[in-house]
Design a protein around this motif. Structure first.
Motif, PDB file in Angstrom:
ATOM      1  N   ASN A  68      23.811 -14.601  31.223  1.00 12.11           N
ATOM      2  CA  ASN A  68      23.298 -13.428  30.509  1.00 12.11           C
ATOM      3  C   ASN A  68      24.165 -12.239  30.917  1.00 12.11           C
ATOM      4  OD1 ASN A  68      21.007 -14.952  29.622  1.00 12.11           O
ATOM      5  ND2 ASN A  68      20.009 -14.556  31.554  1.00 12.11           N
ATOM      6  N   PRO A  92      17.105 -11.270  28.504  1.00 12.79           N
ATOM      7  CA  PRO A  92      16.667 -11.034  27.135  1.00 12.79           C
ATOM      8  C   PRO A  92      15.619 -12.051  26.718  1.00 12.79           C
ATOM      9  CG  PRO A  92      18.864 -11.981  27.171  1.00 12.79           C
ATOM     10  CD  PRO A  92      18.474 -11.711  28.588  1.00 12.79           C
ATOM     11  N   VAL A  96      22.535 -13.610  17.295  1.00 11.06           N
ATOM     12  CA  VAL A  96      22.408 -13.883  18.723  1.00 11.06           C
ATOM     13  C   VAL A  96      21.788 -12.676  19.416  1.00 11.06           C
ATOM     14  CG1 VAL A  96      23.706 -14.332  20.848  1.00 11.06           C
ATOM     15  CG2 VAL A  96      24.377 -15.452  18.721  1.00 11.06           C
ATOM     16  N   SER A  97      22.259 -11.476  19.053  1.00 10.75           N
ATOM     17  CA  SER A  97      21.781 -10.228  19.653  1.00 10.75           C
ATOM     18  C   SER A  97      22.109  -9.080  18.713  1.00 10.75           C
ATOM     19  CB  SER A  97      22.461  -9.995  21.003  1.00 10.75           C
ATOM     20  OG  SER A  97      22.088  -8.752  21.553  1.00 10.75           O
ATOM     21  N   VAL A 150      22.583  -9.433  26.386  1.00  5.65           N
ATOM     22  CA  VAL A 150      22.842 -10.579  25.516  1.00  5.65           C
ATOM     23  C   VAL A 150      22.563 -11.850  26.304  1.00  5.65           C
ATOM     24  CG1 VAL A 150      24.581 -11.777  24.112  1.00  5.65           C
ATOM     25  CG2 VAL A 150      24.607  -9.263  24.269  1.00  5.65           C
ATOM     26  N   ALA A 151      21.811 -12.752  25.689  1.00  4.02           N
ATOM     27  CA  ALA A 151      21.501 -14.030  26.332  1.00  4.02           C
ATOM     28  C   ALA A 151      22.776 -14.839  26.506  1.00  4.02           C
ATOM     29  CB  ALA A 151      20.485 -14.810  25.493  1.00  4.02           C
ATOM     30  N   TYR A 176      26.636 -12.552  16.162  1.00  3.35           N
ATOM     31  CA  TYR A 176      26.202 -13.717  15.388  1.00  3.35           C
ATOM     32  C   TYR A 176      26.955 -14.964  15.851  1.00  3.35           C
ATOM     33  CZ  TYR A 176      24.396 -10.109  12.286  1.00  3.35           C
ATOM     34  OH  TYR A 176      23.727  -9.028  11.781  1.00  3.35           O
ATOM     35  N   GLN A 196      23.152  -3.203  25.795  1.00  5.55           N
ATOM     36  CA  GLN A 196      22.263  -4.239  25.277  1.00  5.55           C
ATOM     37  C   GLN A 196      22.486  -5.498  26.091  1.00  5.55           C
ATOM     38  OE1 GLN A 196      24.176  -4.247  21.285  1.00  5.55           O
ATOM     39  NE2 GLN A 196      23.815  -6.446  21.268  1.00  5.55           N
ATOM     40  N   THR A 215      25.323  -7.830  30.177  1.00  3.90           N
ATOM     41  CA  THR A 215      25.102  -6.526  29.569  1.00  3.90           C
ATOM     42  C   THR A 215      26.335  -6.169  28.764  1.00  3.90           C
ATOM     43  OG1 THR A 215      23.708  -5.819  31.402  1.00  3.90           O
ATOM     44  CG2 THR A 215      24.600  -4.085  29.986  1.00  3.90           C
ATOM     45  N   ALA A 262      26.115  -6.067  16.457  1.00  8.35           N
ATOM     46  CA  ALA A 262      25.257  -7.194  16.100  1.00  8.35           C
ATOM     47  C   ALA A 262      26.084  -8.459  16.277  1.00  8.35           C
ATOM     48  CB  ALA A 262      24.758  -7.058  14.669  1.00  8.35           C
ATOM     49  N   GLY A 305      22.043  -5.022  18.638  1.00  3.84           N
ATOM     50  CA  GLY A 305      21.863  -3.812  19.429  1.00  3.84           C
ATOM     51  C   GLY A 305      21.322  -2.661  18.609  1.00  3.84           C
TER      52      GLY A 305
END
Length: 126
Positions: free
Chosen positions: A59, A26, A86-87, A101-102, A77, A99, A61, A75, A89
């Motif tokens: 990282n 990401p 943080v991410s 996500v780091a 946080y 999605q 998925t 989402a 979607g």
């Protein structure tokens, strides 16, 4: 000859794009992406299950399965104030969406549906 080279170039470009998109980190992150991340299910206007666990420092998925006819997303946080994302979607109606996500530092993170703020859950990075 030009047509053959052009066609070869397009096929090569498509193959490279496909290979890179499935394992791309990401934005703001580097390194590989673990494709075997958790699945979060939205059903009956809530997220099913308890806390979601992920491996810290990797990282991953996040597989989202919206089983409702209403639009939802995931989402993530840093905490329940939802002030630091943080991410976030993509919003999906009756379908599945992945999605990336780091990597998360060890700790507990908050997630909610961006559309329905009362749909919440936690991610624990260990």
């Amino acid at each position: 000859m030009k047509r053959i080279l052009l066609a070869f170039g397009l096929v090569t470009l498509a193959a490279i794009s496909a290979a890179c998109s499935s394992a791309a980190a990401p934005p703001g992150a580097s390194g590989p992406v673990d494709p075997s991340g958790p699945t979060i299910v939205a059903k009956d206007m809530k997220f099913a299950g308890g806390p979601v666990e992920v491996k810290a420092g990797t990282n991953f998925t996040l597989h989202f399965d919206n089983q409702d006819s209403a639009p939802h997303n995931v989402a993530v946080y840093t905490d329940s104030s939802a002030s630091s994302a943080v991410s976030i979607g993509e919003v999906v109606t009756s379908g599945k969406k992945d999605q990336v996500v780091a990597a998360l530092k060890p700790g507990t993170y908050f997630f909610r549906c961006y559309v329905h703020h009362d749909m919440t859950g936690t991610i624990v990075a260990k």
